[in-house]
Enzyme design. Sequence first.
Site, PDB file in Angstrom:
ATOM      1  N   TYR A  24      16.528  10.513  -7.317  1.00  0.00           N
ATOM      2  CA  TYR A  24      16.602   9.918  -8.652  1.00  0.00           C
ATOM      3  C   TYR A  24      16.428   8.407  -8.539  1.00  0.00           C
ATOM      4  O   TYR A  24      17.206   7.621  -9.022  1.00  0.00           O
ATOM      5  CB  TYR A  24      17.945  10.270  -9.311  1.00  0.00           C
ATOM      6  CG  TYR A  24      17.992  10.084 -10.806  1.00  0.00           C
ATOM      7  CD1 TYR A  24      17.319  10.967 -11.654  1.00  0.00           C
ATOM      8  CD2 TYR A  24      18.720   9.033 -11.378  1.00  0.00           C
ATOM      9  CE1 TYR A  24      17.374  10.802 -13.030  1.00  0.00           C
ATOM     10  CE2 TYR A  24      18.778   8.865 -12.755  1.00  0.00           C
ATOM     11  CZ  TYR A  24      18.105   9.755 -13.578  1.00  0.00           C
ATOM     12  OH  TYR A  24      18.159   9.596 -14.941  1.00  0.00           O
ATOM     13  N   SER A  50      25.620  10.817  -3.527  1.00  0.00           N
ATOM     14  CA  SER A  50      24.575   9.933  -4.057  1.00  0.00           C
ATOM     15  C   SER A  50      25.114   9.103  -5.224  1.00  0.00           C
ATOM     16  O   SER A  50      25.789   9.638  -6.114  1.00  0.00           O
ATOM     17  CB  SER A  50      23.391  10.770  -4.536  1.00  0.00           C
ATOM     18  OG  SER A  50      22.520   9.964  -5.295  1.00  0.00           O
ATOM     19  N   HIS A 107       3.027  11.449  -3.543  1.00  0.00           N
ATOM     20  CA  HIS A 107       2.303  10.649  -2.557  1.00  0.00           C
ATOM     21  C   HIS A 107       1.828  11.635  -1.487  1.00  0.00           C
ATOM     22  O   HIS A 107       2.566  12.551  -1.121  1.00  0.00           O
ATOM     23  CB  HIS A 107       3.247   9.593  -1.973  1.00  0.00           C
ATOM     24  CG  HIS A 107       2.624   8.630  -0.996  1.00  0.00           C
ATOM     25  ND1 HIS A 107       1.271   8.359  -0.965  1.00  0.00           N
ATOM     26  CD2 HIS A 107       3.185   7.871  -0.024  1.00  0.00           C
ATOM     27  CE1 HIS A 107       1.031   7.471  -0.006  1.00  0.00           C
ATOM     28  NE2 HIS A 107       2.178   7.156   0.578  1.00  0.00           N
ATOM     29  N   GLY A 133       7.889   3.612 -11.032  1.00  0.00           N
ATOM     30  CA  GLY A 133       8.614   4.537 -11.890  1.00  0.00           C
ATOM     31  C   GLY A 133       9.067   3.947 -13.222  1.00  0.00           C
ATOM     32  O   GLY A 133       8.951   4.604 -14.261  1.00  0.00           O
ATOM     33  N   GLU A 194      -1.598  -1.094  -0.718  1.00  0.00           N
ATOM     34  CA  GLU A 194      -0.328  -1.819  -0.643  1.00  0.00           C
ATOM     35  C   GLU A 194      -0.276  -2.749   0.567  1.00  0.00           C
ATOM     36  O   GLU A 194       0.300  -3.831   0.494  1.00  0.00           O
ATOM     37  CB  GLU A 194       0.885  -0.869  -0.725  1.00  0.00           C
ATOM     38  CG  GLU A 194       1.015   0.130   0.391  1.00  0.00           C
ATOM     39  CD  GLU A 194       1.839   1.357  -0.007  1.00  0.00           C
ATOM     40  OE1 GLU A 194       2.002   1.627  -1.205  1.00  0.00           O
ATOM     41  OE2 GLU A 194       2.318   2.060   0.914  1.00  0.00           O
TER      42      GLU A 194
END
Length: 340
Positions: A24, A50, A107, A133, A194
Site C-alpha cells: 500500500y 505494516s 513493472h 502513484g 530513470e
Amino acid sequence: MEIYYQKDVEPGAIDGKKVAILGYGSQGHAHALNLRDSGIDVRVGLREGSNSKAKAQEEGLAVTDMATAAKEADIVMMLCPDTEQKKIYEEQIAENMKHGDTLLFAHGFNIHFNCITPDPSLDVGMIAPKGPGHLVRRTFVEGGGVPALVAVGQDATGSAKQKVLAYGAGIGAGIGGMLESTFKEECETDLFGEQVVLCGGLVALVQNSFETLVAAGYQPEVAYFECLHELKLIADLMYEQGIGGMLYSISDTAEYGALTRGDRIVDDKTRKSMEKILAEIQSGDFAKEWIAESDGGRKNFEKMEAAQAKHQIEEVGEKLRKMMPWISEGKKSVQESSGG
Ligand code: NAD
Ligand code: MG
C-alpha cells in the site's frame, strides 16, 4: 503502436472477480482506491506490523495478510518493492493462487529478469502506469487517467488480455490510454529512463551545474534558482508542447545558447555512457547488482542516500522553498494521499 481505450475493454471481463493489492505504497494505494471507486471488490494484503494498515482501513478498505489476500482473490497485483517480490511470491502467494487466477505486475522487472516464475496455470499480465502513484490517484479523482504500458506475459485461460485491459480501465488507464508493450520493453526502457534521464542524469546535471556556479563565487541561492527551480518551468513546457514549443517560448538568446551549447554538455562520451548503461540493463547486470545490494542489507545504498542528503543544494533548497510556501502546498496533499 496499439493503444487501447475504455471502448476496447470487454464489458464484464473481470465482473465478480476479487482483486488483491499487495502493498500500500505509492502505486498500491492508488490502485486499491481507484479500483474500489470503479466498483471492483478489492482487498489489500500487507505484511505483519505494516504501518500502512491504518491508512488503508481509514479508507474503508479490507486489509488482511498477504497470503489470505491472495487466497481470497482471483486477481493478485504485486505492488510491494521489486526487490521483495520474489520472496513474497514464493513464500506467501504461489501456493494461494488457483488455476486460472491472474498475477499482475506494475513493472516488468521480476518476470523479465526471471526472478519469479509463475505457475503455468496462471495468467500473467502487466499494467505499468507511466506516472507515480499519487498522480495515478489524483488524475483518477479529477476524472482522468494516467496512461499505462500493458502486456500479457502468460495466457493460461485465453482471456488474459481482456482481464489486463479491464484492470487497467479500473485504475483509469482506459482514459489516458493503454499502450501495448512487453515485459522486456517496459522493464528495460523504464530502468534506462530513470537512470539516464529522469533521476540519475538529471540530478547529476543539476548538482554539477550548481557546484560550478557556487565554486565560481556566485550566491548559492541564485545557483539554486537557475539550476534546479526553473527546471520545472522548462519541463512543463516540454511536457505540454514538446521541445519545439519550449524553444519557441524561451527568449531567442536562451534558444541560441541551447542550440549551440547543449551538445557540448551531452557529448560523444556521455552518449557512450548511455549505451553502456543500456547494455548493463539488457544483460541483467544492473538487476543482479541491485538485488545483491538489497539482499546484502542495502549498506552502500544507504550510505549514498545519506551523502546525497547532505549536499549544499539541499540546504539551500529547503530554505528557499520555505520562502515559497505555494510550492509545497501541492506536496502536502501528495504526502497525505500516498501510503508511504
Ligand atoms: P513503495 O515502496 O511505494 O511501496 C511498497 C509497499 O510495499 C509499502 O508501502 C508496503 O506496503 C509494502 N512493503 C514494503 N516492504 C515490504 C516487505 N519487505 N514485505 C512486504 N511488503 C512490503 O512501492 P511502489 O513505488 O508503489 O512500487 C510498487 C511497484 O510499482 C513496483 O513494482 C514498482 O516498480 C512499480 N511502479 C512504481 C511506480 C512509482 O512511481 N512509484 C511507477 C510505476 C510502477
Ligand atoms: Mg518508472
